[in-house]
Design a protein around this motif. Structure first.
Motif, PDB file in Angstrom:
ATOM      1  N   THR A  91     -11.524   0.601  -7.088  1.00  0.00           N
ATOM      2  CA  THR A  91     -11.408   1.143  -5.714  1.00  0.00           C
ATOM      3  C   THR A  91      -9.946   1.241  -5.568  1.00  0.00           C
ATOM      4  OG1 THR A  91     -11.119  -1.484  -5.380  1.00  0.00           O
ATOM      5  CG2 THR A  91     -13.147  -0.550  -5.189  1.00  0.00           C
ATOM      6  N   GLU A  92      -8.959   1.058  -6.209  1.00  0.00           N
ATOM      7  CA  GLU A  92      -7.714   1.761  -5.807  1.00  0.00           C
ATOM      8  C   GLU A  92      -7.474   2.782  -6.881  1.00  0.00           C
ATOM      9  OE1 GLU A  92      -5.144   0.916  -3.976  1.00  0.00           O
ATOM     10  OE2 GLU A  92      -6.067  -0.873  -3.168  1.00  0.00           O
ATOM     11  N   ILE A  93      -7.816   4.044  -6.478  1.00  0.00           N
ATOM     12  CA  ILE A  93      -8.044   5.272  -7.199  1.00  0.00           C
ATOM     13  C   ILE A  93      -6.884   5.777  -7.873  1.00  0.00           C
ATOM     14  CG2 ILE A  93     -10.119   5.940  -6.061  1.00  0.00           C
ATOM     15  CD1 ILE A  93      -8.549   7.961  -4.729  1.00  0.00           C
ATOM     16  N   THR A  94      -5.576   5.198  -6.875  1.00  0.00           N
ATOM     17  CA  THR A  94      -4.227   5.857  -7.380  1.00  0.00           C
ATOM     18  C   THR A  94      -3.454   4.548  -8.045  1.00  0.00           C
ATOM     19  OG1 THR A  94      -3.217   5.363  -5.562  1.00  0.00           O
ATOM     20  CG2 THR A  94      -4.011   7.413  -5.691  1.00  0.00           C
ATOM     21  N   ALA A  95      -3.952   3.485  -8.388  1.00  0.00           N
ATOM     22  CA  ALA A  95      -3.423   2.665  -9.089  1.00  0.00           C
ATOM     23  C   ALA A  95      -3.361   2.759 -10.723  1.00  0.00           C
ATOM     24  CB  ALA A  95      -3.921   1.046  -8.793  1.00  0.00           C
ATOM     25  N   GLY A 109      -2.016  -2.234 -10.742  1.00  0.00           N
ATOM     26  CA  GLY A 109      -1.584  -1.957  -9.636  1.00  0.00           C
ATOM     27  C   GLY A 109      -0.716  -0.692  -9.336  1.00  0.00           C
ATOM     28  N   TYR A 110       0.350  -1.169  -8.625  1.00  0.00           N
ATOM     29  CA  TYR A 110       1.340  -0.205  -8.252  1.00  0.00           C
ATOM     30  C   TYR A 110       2.603  -0.394  -8.995  1.00  0.00           C
ATOM     31  CZ  TYR A 110      -2.285   1.903  -5.374  1.00  0.00           C
ATOM     32  OH  TYR A 110      -3.364   2.439  -4.568  1.00  0.00           O
ATOM     33  N   SER A 111       3.708   0.459  -8.902  1.00  0.00           N
ATOM     34  CA  SER A 111       4.989   0.239  -9.312  1.00  0.00           C
ATOM     35  C   SER A 111       5.735   0.471  -7.760  1.00  0.00           C
ATOM     36  CB  SER A 111       5.538   1.166 -10.334  1.00  0.00           C
ATOM     37  OG  SER A 111       5.000   0.878 -11.500  1.00  0.00           O
ATOM     38  N   ALA A 112       6.616  -0.584  -7.531  1.00  0.00           N
ATOM     39  CA  ALA A 112       7.391  -0.410  -6.690  1.00  0.00           C
ATOM     40  C   ALA A 112       8.938  -0.236  -7.072  1.00  0.00           C
ATOM     41  CB  ALA A 112       7.515  -1.999  -5.774  1.00  0.00           C
ATOM     42  N   THR A 113       9.307   0.859  -6.509  1.00  0.00           N
ATOM     43  CA  THR A 113      10.697   1.187  -6.689  1.00  0.00           C
ATOM     44  C   THR A 113      11.615   0.627  -5.669  1.00  0.00           C
ATOM     45  OG1 THR A 113      10.137   3.346  -7.676  1.00  0.00           O
ATOM     46  CG2 THR A 113      12.238   3.202  -7.068  1.00  0.00           C
ATOM     47  N   LEU A 114      12.356  -0.169  -6.116  1.00  0.00           N
ATOM     48  CA  LEU A 114      13.271  -0.624  -5.029  1.00  0.00           C
ATOM     49  C   LEU A 114      14.825  -0.307  -5.399  1.00  0.00           C
ATOM     50  CD1 LEU A 114      11.929  -4.321  -4.875  1.00  0.00           C
ATOM     51  CD2 LEU A 114      11.965  -2.808  -3.268  1.00  0.00           C
ATOM     52  N   VAL A 135       9.768   2.578  -2.419  1.00  0.00           N
ATOM     53  CA  VAL A 135       8.571   3.552  -2.779  1.00  0.00           C
ATOM     54  C   VAL A 135       7.693   3.055  -3.581  1.00  0.00           C
ATOM     55  CG1 VAL A 135       7.963   5.864  -3.536  1.00  0.00           C
ATOM     56  CG2 VAL A 135      10.183   5.513  -2.694  1.00  0.00           C
ATOM     57  N   LEU A 136       6.168   3.155  -3.289  1.00  0.00           N
ATOM     58  CA  LEU A 136       5.182   2.525  -3.863  1.00  0.00           C
ATOM     59  C   LEU A 136       4.515   3.829  -4.520  1.00  0.00           C
ATOM     60  CD1 LEU A 136       4.049  -0.357  -4.183  1.00  0.00           C
ATOM     61  CD2 LEU A 136       2.105   0.135  -2.846  1.00  0.00           C
ATOM     62  N   ASP A 137       4.113   3.855  -5.898  1.00  0.00           N
ATOM     63  CA  ASP A 137       3.559   4.811  -6.590  1.00  0.00           C
ATOM     64  C   ASP A 137       3.063   4.480  -7.595  1.00  0.00           C
ATOM     65  OD1 ASP A 137       2.960   7.354  -7.175  1.00  0.00           O
ATOM     66  OD2 ASP A 137       4.984   8.064  -7.161  1.00  0.00           O
ATOM     67  N   THR A 138       2.040   5.295  -8.252  1.00  0.00           N
ATOM     68  CA  THR A 138       1.287   4.990  -9.347  1.00  0.00           C
ATOM     69  C   THR A 138       2.360   4.726 -10.664  1.00  0.00           C
ATOM     70  OG1 THR A 138      -0.469   6.460  -9.014  1.00  0.00           O
ATOM     71  CG2 THR A 138      -0.391   5.953 -10.953  1.00  0.00           C
ATOM     72  N   PRO A 139       2.102   3.586 -11.322  1.00  0.00           N
ATOM     73  CA  PRO A 139       3.097   3.265 -12.614  1.00  0.00           C
ATOM     74  C   PRO A 139       3.385   4.581 -13.445  1.00  0.00           C
ATOM     75  CG  PRO A 139       1.486   1.424 -12.112  1.00  0.00           C
ATOM     76  CD  PRO A 139       1.013   2.575 -11.474  1.00  0.00           C
ATOM     77  N   GLY A 140       4.591   4.744 -13.770  1.00  0.00           N
ATOM     78  CA  GLY A 140       5.014   5.766 -14.857  1.00  0.00           C
ATOM     79  C   GLY A 140       5.223   7.335 -14.059  1.00  0.00           C
TER      80      GLY A 140
END
Length: 458
Positions: A91-95, A109-114, A135-140
């Motif tokens: 259901t999280e299509i961009t995870a 899940g997601y990767s949070a760039t801090l 920034v929250l984005d797809t891992p990698g």
């Protein structure tokens, strides 16, 4: 961004089609992505703006550390239907699967760039440890570009830019994705390398690129290859022999003659050139017709005079017989070389501004890394645990981005409060008469009168 029923799991091919809205060049999608990021940035920076207005960032030193940490989601990962074998999406299509650098299992899940405001032990003063970007984005995906996204709003805070300290995931990005944009924003880089990236990495105008620094092409091979093939354990705890080899490299490194201009062009000087050369070179003397130094008397008790004498400096040993003049590299023909943005090609991602494993590099890189890991631990060990997906149950990347931004904002606010009570103690008790009256339903963030802090900046 891409509306669909988030209560059902779509076939994977349909989910992939919807997920492209997060990375395509449709103007409306770009506008929405930028708006979401503006909201996230505004939330995360609100405590920092408040702290700066109260003077809490007066001791701020110019270090930024970038890191990606996992933001797991409550949704299940993609799987195949038992009945048909059809692959159905989460259901999280961009995870995706976030892989940590250590031995921890991957998390879905997601990767949070801090981006973290970090400090080193050698710098006087103190300031609160804060997250300055998210920034929250797809891992990698878009690792370098996400780091640059977090850096761009920081000039609005009036905070100076100097060093961006990053790990090997960022070193491996294409120069145009991280290294070059970071330098254009005024940052210098402190990098680490993978095992197969250490040692001699390439060359520019005849100068060797060795662990991110340009050096004399006649540097002894034992020094140039000092880190070649070393594993991470040997790098993290360098032996006395390795430390001695790293220190012996210093006289052979090209010296910065002119800092980067607006086009990213940098000038470096041969270590045998100038009025205070760091080594002696028969090839340089021959090509530039420099007369041998006349014997002069020096005071042997004077440390500076002894160090400045040519006999105290390393002597370059060209091959015998030496190459013909027309075959020699440009750095040997000229006192300086100009390195432009594209001269190193893809190797420009390795160039950094501190000699690798030197005391200056260790003092910057390791201290800042420890600061970042400390903040990650505090965010994940906080009551609002970023690691616990139950704290962010809403589906969808927009909801996940906003909820993660709120978690970081609240954590920043707590960090500021803890720092204020530790480093700015009350000078006197605050009495009810000293407490300003505020209208009902409002929250006064003015520090107590006993602290005598300056008012917030407008």
């Amino acid at each position: 961004m891409a509306r669909h029923d988030r209560r059902i799991r779509l076939p994977q091919h349909e989910a992939d089609l919807l997920a492209t809205a997060w990375q395509d060049d449709d103007p409306d999608h770009i506008r929405k992505r930028d708006l979401l990021q503006d909201i996230v940035t505004a939330l995360v920076l609100t405590p920092a703006r408040w702290g700066k207005g109260r003077g809490y960032l007066a001791g701020f030193w110019r270090r930024r550390r970038h890191d990606t940490t996992a933001a797991p989601v409550f949704a299940r990962p993609p799987r195949a239907r038992r009945s048909t074998g059809e692959l159905i999406a989460s259901t999280e299509i961009t995870a995706g699967w976030h892989h940590s650098a250590g031995n921890d299992p991957p998390e879905y899940g997601y990767s949070a760039t801090l981006t973290v405001a970090a400090r080193t032990r050698s710098v006087p003063g103190s300031f609160p440890q804060l997250a300055l970007g998210l920034v929250l984005d797809t891992p990698g995906k878009r690792i370098g570009e996400n780091a640059i996204t977090t850096l761009k709003p920081l000039p609005t805070l009036g905070l100076p830019a100097a060093f961006a300290v990053v790990d090997r995931a960022y070193t491996d990005q294409q120069p145009g994705h991280f290294a070059q944009p970071a330098r254009e924003l005024g940052y210098r880089l402190a990098l680490d390398y993978k095992v197969d990236q250490r040692g001699v990495q390439g060359s520019a105008h005849g100068a060797l690129l060795i662990d991110g620094s340009l050096a004399c092409p006649l540097m002894p091979d034992r020094l140039a290859q000092a880190t070649t093939g070393l594993d991470d354990t040997a790098i993290r705890t360098p032996s006395d022999e390795l430390t001695a080899l790293i220190n012996a490299r210093e006289p052979y490194l090209l010296r910065l003659k002119q800092s980067p201009n607006t086009n990213g062009t940098v000038r470096f000087q041969c270590p045998a050139a100038g009025t205070s050369p760091s080594l002696t070179c028969p090839r340089f003397d021959r090509l530039h017709q420099r007369e041998p130094n006349r014997p002069t008397a020096i005071d042997l008790t004077d440390t500076r005079q002894r160090a400045a004498h040519p006999a105290a400096k390393p002597r370059v040993l060209p091959p015998q017989p030496d190459h013909k003049t027309g075959e020699l590299p440009r750095i040997c023909h000229q006192h300086t070389i100009t390195v432009r943005k594209g001269d190193l090609g893809h190797l420009d991602k390795f160039r950094q501004d501190l000699p690798y494993l030197s005391p200056a590099w260790i003092g910057t890189y390791k201290s800042v890394r420890a600061n970042t890991e400390g903040l990650n631990g505090r965010v994940k060990g906080h009551d609002l645990d970023l690691r616990d997906p139950k704290n962010r149950l809403a589906h969808g990347r927009v909801a996940q981005s906003l909820l993660t931004a709120l978690l970081i904002t609240v954590a920043n606010d707590h960090f500021l409060d803890q720092w204020r009570h530790t480093h700015q103690p009350q000078d006197q008790a605050v009495t009810p008469a000293d407490t300003p009256q505020t209208p009902a339903g409002t929250f006064d963030r003015t520090p107590p009168a006993g602290q005598s802090r300056p008012p917030p900046a407008p």
